[in-house]
Design a protein around this motif. Structure first.
Motif, short mmCIF file in Angstrom:
data_model
loop_
_atom_site.label_atom_id
_atom_site.label_comp_id
_atom_site.label_asym_id
_atom_site.label_seq_id
_atom_site.Cartn_x
_atom_site.Cartn_y
_atom_site.Cartn_z
N PRO A 12 -4.91 6.65 -0.77
CA PRO A 12 -4.02 5.49 -0.77
C PRO A 12 -4.31 4.54 -1.93
O PRO A 12 -5.44 4.43 -2.39
N THR A 13 -3.24 3.88 -2.38
CA THR A 13 -3.37 2.92 -3.47
C THR A 13 -2.67 1.63 -3.07
O THR A 13 -1.87 1.60 -2.14
N VAL A 25 0.85 -1.19 0.00
CA VAL A 25 0.00 0.00 0.00
C VAL A 25 0.89 1.25 0.00
O VAL A 25 1.90 1.30 0.69
N THR A 26 0.49 2.22 -0.82
CA THR A 26 1.15 3.53 -0.81
C THR A 26 0.17 4.55 -0.25
O THR A 26 -0.98 4.60 -0.69
N THR A 27 0.63 5.33 0.73
CA THR A 27 -0.24 6.31 1.38
C THR A 27 0.36 7.69 1.18
O THR A 27 0.91 8.27 2.12
N PRO A 28 0.26 8.24 -0.04
CA PRO A 28 0.91 9.53 -0.28
C PRO A 28 0.21 10.64 0.50
O PRO A 28 -1.02 10.64 0.58
N PHE A 68 -9.93 3.16 -2.14
CA PHE A 68 -11.29 3.63 -1.90
C PHE A 68 -11.77 4.40 -3.11
O PHE A 68 -11.63 5.62 -3.16
#
Lengths: 155, 76
Positions: free
Chosen positions: A112-113, A104-107, A146
């Motif tokens: 998030p992606t 997961v990437t939470t920029p 999401f």
């Protein structure tokens, strides 16, 4: 229970059977060959993927089926060998033989992606793992966790 | 984007030192051979995407990001 001191989250406890060998490391982190999976009840279903060699190297992951309930992934032959699955054997069954985790990437400032194009694939029997890249899947390396259409209009 | 049609056995040149040859064609795949100086990095694009995404994911990890992620999952 052994513990690993991590930079972002302090000490994480893990069980010995949660240790994974990554014979090829991870893309961009090829020298990192030993990781551990850590689950904490307060943060379920998030699973930490923590390097045992670098305290500052922590990834947040989710089981791919949590992100996309109908997730399908075909492991290329060369990766089956790397993971220690016998050649010519039946395809490994998700949940029983193999686990798919999406990093997961939470920029900051954007949604998030999860990377469903290149999941972490874990052989649950041998505890060997690899990040397997399949460009020919329908899944993105930046799959939105999401999607806007699922957000409630009043939020 | 420059588009060039090639058959198996034909090649094209990029700059003075790089040659890309079409070795074989099948229904959905093409097999390429690349001749280039050792210092020229050749990567499948998806490997670069995965590497860049891993670095971005790692850099974004923090206690706050984790709290926010868990909260969003619980309320989704």
């Amino acid at each position: 229970m052994p513990q690993i001191e991590t930079l972002p989250f302090g000490p994480l406890s893990y069980s010995d059977d949660a240790v994974l060998e990554f014979p090829a490391g991870l893309p961009a982190f090829e020298e990192q060959t030993r990781f551990v999976l850590v689950e904490r009840p307060d943060e379920a279903p998030v699973i930490f993927l923590q390097s045992l060699l670098r305290p500052d190297l922590t990834f947040l992951t989710l089981p791919a089926q949590t992100v996309a309930p109908d997730y399908r992934f075909e492991i290329p032959t060369e990766d089956l060998a790397l993971l220690g699955f016998p050649a010519g054997g039946p395809p490994p069954l998700p949940g029983r033989d193999v686990l798919y985790l999406a990093i997961v990437t939470t920029p900051a400032g954007s949604a998030p992606t999860a990377n469903l194009m290149a999941p972490i694939v874990v052989n649950l029997a041998s505890r060997r793992a690899a990040q397997v890249i399949r460009p020919d899947t329908d899944y993105s390396h930046q799959h939105p966790l999401f999607p806007p259409s699922q957000e409630s209009p009043c939020s | 984007m420059l588009v060039i049609r090639r058959k198996a056995g034909e090649s094209l040149l990029i700059g003075p030192d790089v040659e890309v040859e079409v070795i074989d064609l099948s229904h959905s795949r093409v097999k390429l051979g690349i001749r280039a100086p050792r210092q020229v990095l050749i990567l499948r694009k998806e490997a670069k995407l995965a590497a860049d995404q891993n670095v971005e994911a790692w850099r974004a990890v923090s206690a706050e990001a984790l709290r926010s992620l868990v909260s969003q999952i619980r309320h989704a």
